[in-house]
Design a protein around this motif. Structure first.
Motif, PDB file in Angstrom:
ATOM      1  N   THR A  85       9.658  -5.480  -0.303  1.00 36.58           N
ATOM      2  CA  THR A  85      10.663  -5.292   0.753  1.00 36.58           C
ATOM      3  C   THR A  85      10.362  -4.015   1.530  1.00 36.58           C
ATOM      4  O   THR A  85      10.431  -3.987   2.768  1.00 36.58           O
ATOM      5  CB  THR A  85      12.078  -5.218   0.124  1.00 36.58           C
ATOM      6  N   GLY A  86       9.999  -2.965   0.828  1.00 32.17           N
ATOM      7  CA  GLY A  86       9.641  -1.702   1.468  1.00 32.17           C
ATOM      8  C   GLY A  86       8.418  -1.858   2.360  1.00 32.17           C
ATOM      9  O   GLY A  86       8.341  -1.270   3.444  1.00 32.17           O
ATOM     10  N   LEU A  87       7.451  -2.651   1.911  1.00 29.59           N
ATOM     11  CA  LEU A  87       6.242  -2.887   2.728  1.00 29.59           C
ATOM     12  C   LEU A  87       6.606  -3.607   4.022  1.00 29.59           C
ATOM     13  O   LEU A  87       6.064  -3.306   5.088  1.00 29.59           O
ATOM     14  CB  LEU A  87       5.223  -3.722   1.944  1.00 29.59           C
ATOM     15  N   ARG A  88       7.542  -4.554   3.906  1.00 33.79           N
ATOM     16  CA  ARG A  88       7.972  -5.284   5.114  1.00 33.79           C
ATOM     17  C   ARG A  88       8.655  -4.348   6.104  1.00 33.79           C
ATOM     18  O   ARG A  88       8.448  -4.431   7.315  1.00 33.79           O
ATOM     19  CB  ARG A  88       8.915  -6.427   4.730  1.00 33.79           C
ATOM     20  N   TYR A  89       9.469  -3.422   5.595  1.00 35.25           N
ATOM     21  CA  TYR A  89      10.133  -2.455   6.479  1.00 35.25           C
ATOM     22  C   TYR A  89       9.109  -1.532   7.144  1.00 35.25           C
ATOM     23  O   TYR A  89       9.246  -1.178   8.314  1.00 35.25           O
ATOM     24  CB  TYR A  89      11.140  -1.609   5.696  1.00 35.25           C
ATOM     25  N   LEU A  90       8.066  -1.159   6.392  1.00 29.27           N
ATOM     26  CA  LEU A  90       7.001  -0.325   6.981  1.00 29.27           C
ATOM     27  C   LEU A  90       6.311  -1.075   8.122  1.00 29.27           C
ATOM     28  O   LEU A  90       6.045  -0.504   9.184  1.00 29.27           O
ATOM     29  CB  LEU A  90       5.961   0.055   5.919  1.00 29.27           C
ATOM     30  N   ALA A  91       6.038  -2.360   7.899  1.00 30.01           N
ATOM     31  CA  ALA A  91       5.384  -3.162   8.935  1.00 30.01           C
ATOM     32  C   ALA A  91       6.281  -3.279  10.167  1.00 30.01           C
ATOM     33  O   ALA A  91       5.802  -3.232  11.308  1.00 30.01           O
ATOM     34  CB  ALA A  91       5.027  -4.540   8.379  1.00 30.01           C
ATOM     35  N   GLU A  92       7.561  -3.377   9.936  1.00 32.36           N
ATOM     36  CA  GLU A  92       8.500  -3.450  11.055  1.00 32.36           C
ATOM     37  C   GLU A  92       8.532  -2.117  11.815  1.00 32.36           C
ATOM     38  O   GLU A  92       8.595  -2.090  13.049  1.00 32.36           O
ATOM     39  CB  GLU A  92       9.896  -3.814  10.533  1.00 32.36           C
ATOM     40  N   ALA A  93       8.471  -1.020  11.076  1.00 32.10           N
ATOM     41  CA  ALA A  93       8.447   0.306  11.710  1.00 32.10           C
ATOM     42  C   ALA A  93       7.192   0.463  12.568  1.00 32.10           C
ATOM     43  O   ALA A  93       7.225   1.068  13.641  1.00 32.10           O
ATOM     44  CB  ALA A  93       8.502   1.402  10.642  1.00 32.10           C
ATOM     45  N   VAL A 114      -0.295  -5.029  -0.766  1.00 31.12           N
ATOM     46  CA  VAL A 114      -0.181  -3.762  -0.043  1.00 31.12           C
ATOM     47  C   VAL A 114      -1.170  -3.744   1.136  1.00 31.12           C
ATOM     48  O   VAL A 114      -0.815  -3.379   2.258  1.00 31.12           O
ATOM     49  CB  VAL A 114      -0.422  -2.559  -0.993  1.00 31.12           C
ATOM     50  N   ALA A 115      -2.393  -4.208   0.885  1.00 30.37           N
ATOM     51  CA  ALA A 115      -3.419  -4.210   1.940  1.00 30.37           C
ATOM     52  C   ALA A 115      -3.024  -5.148   3.085  1.00 30.37           C
ATOM     53  O   ALA A 115      -3.386  -4.918   4.233  1.00 30.37           O
ATOM     54  CB  ALA A 115      -4.769  -4.621   1.355  1.00 30.37           C
ATOM     55  N   HIS A 116      -2.270  -6.179   2.766  1.00 27.50           N
ATOM     56  CA  HIS A 116      -1.820  -7.122   3.793  1.00 27.50           C
ATOM     57  C   HIS A 116      -0.864  -6.449   4.788  1.00 27.50           C
ATOM     58  O   HIS A 116      -0.894  -6.733   5.975  1.00 27.50           O
ATOM     59  CB  HIS A 116      -1.132  -8.318   3.124  1.00 27.50           C
ATOM     60  N   TYR A 117      -0.009  -5.557   4.294  1.00 25.39           N
ATOM     61  CA  TYR A 117       1.036  -4.968   5.145  1.00 25.39           C
ATOM     62  C   TYR A 117       0.640  -3.662   5.832  1.00 25.39           C
ATOM     63  O   TYR A 117       1.160  -3.359   6.899  1.00 25.39           O
ATOM     64  CB  TYR A 117       2.294  -4.695   4.320  1.00 25.39           C
ATOM     65  N   VAL A 118      -0.196  -2.842   5.185  1.00 27.04           N
ATOM     66  CA  VAL A 118      -0.369  -1.481   5.708  1.00 27.04           C
ATOM     67  C   VAL A 118      -1.768  -1.229   6.272  1.00 27.04           C
ATOM     68  O   VAL A 118      -2.702  -1.996   6.041  1.00 27.04           O
ATOM     69  CB  VAL A 118      -0.007  -0.398   4.660  1.00 27.04           C
ATOM     70  N   ASP A 119      -1.889  -0.123   7.008  1.00 29.32           N
ATOM     71  CA  ASP A 119      -3.141   0.223   7.679  1.00 29.32           C
ATOM     72  C   ASP A 119      -4.029   1.116   6.822  1.00 29.32           C
ATOM     73  O   ASP A 119      -5.247   1.072   6.930  1.00 29.32           O
ATOM     74  CB  ASP A 119      -2.818   0.950   8.997  1.00 29.32           C
TER      75      ASP A 119
END
Ligand code: MN
Length: 287
Positions: A85-93, A114-119
């Motif tokens: 859920t936190g990763l999804r919020y980061l992606a939204e940010a 994690v690699a899917h959501y973040v840079d």
């Protein structure tokens, strides 16, 4: 380089690559001479908290957003993070601000998610010598921020970087975050010696994390400027919309206003640095 001795970290060493490495994250470059500032809360606590943090740090001039979704806490009873859920919020940010996002990956099991959501993937201090995890992030192409272990020597740290490089991922960014010493006035002792030492021994970019390095918000601005003056390629800073209410590391988190003021001082420092003319000094020739 004049050392006769071959350094044990072959790929991380300046003997193997004289030119400093620049790591690209989207359109941003880490290690290109301009400091990179990565800021945000210790933990992603809620959708509102991370979106608010993202806007605030972006307005102050940050280049990337940080926020932990999986938290390696000293106590098993402390807040462990929001997970996916936190990763999804980061992606939204990221969608809302355009800021690339950085988060810690704690274990191999969560790496694909994690690699899917973040840079940018972060390997935390406690995992610096988790060799299976280092090899696994080495098999991705994502940039990796490798924090120094709490009691790791610079050589052990560069050997940890070597695990990632030798697995095929050249995009390693080191981060000095303080080491454990006899001193108790601060959470850790930010080892700024490490900055020029790493710059001498390695071509990899290095960030400084004065938030974990000191553990005390009031000491963070001084050590941020000191880190950049020492030659660091950027800063990793904890900034929270309301540090007193933070679920983790509130005492070391800057308020958005404190962060804004620090960013102005960072700009002033960098202007002074760029005004100086750098020519090779006799010291640089000493090896
Ligand atoms: Mn933290």
């Amino acid at each position: 380089m004049s050392q006769a001795k071959t350094l044990p970290y072959r790929l991380a060493s300046r003997q193997s690559r004289v030119e400093s490495t620049v790591v690209r994250v989207g359109s941003h470059a880490i290690g290109d001479g301009e400091p990179t500032v990565i800021a945000g809360p210790c933990s992603v606590e809620s959708r509102e908290q991370i979106l608010e943090s993202a806007v605030q740090v972006q307005q102050a001039g940050a280049h990337m957003l940080r926020g932990g979704a999986f938290k390696p806490r000293s106590s098993p009873y402390a807040f462990q993070g929001l997970g996916e859920t936190g990763l999804r919020y980061l992606a939204e940010a990221r969608e809302q601000t355009g800021l690339p996002v950085v988060t810690e990956v704690m274990d191999i099991e969560h790496l694909p998610m994690v690699a899917h959501y973040v840079d940018v993937l972060q390997i935390g201090a406690r995992n610096m010598q988790n060799y299976p995890l280092l090899k696994a992030v080495g098999q991705t192409t994502k940039p990796v921020i490798l924090k120094r272990g709490l009691s790791a020597t610079i050589e052990e740290w560069l050997l940890a970087a070597e695990y990632i490089l030798s697995a095929g991922n050249p995009n390693v960014i080191l981060c000095e975050r303080g080491i454990r010493t006899f001193e108790t006035a601060t959470r850790n002792t930010l080892d700024l010696n490490a900055v020029p030492v790493v710059k001498h021994l390695s071509h990899l970019p290095i960030l400084v994390d004065p938030s974990h390095g000191t553990g005390v918000a009031r000491y963070v601005p001084a050590m941020s400027l000191a880190g950049l003056a020492a030659g660091a390629d950027g800063l990793l800073l904890e900034v929270h919309p309301n540090p007193e209410k933070a679920l983790s590391d509130g005492a070391q988190s800057l308020t958005p206003e404190e962060f804004r003021l620090l960013m102005r001082r960072v700009q002033t420092l960098m202007q002074a640095e760029s005004a100086a003319v750098f020519a090779p000094t006799p010291m640089a020739l000493r090896g």
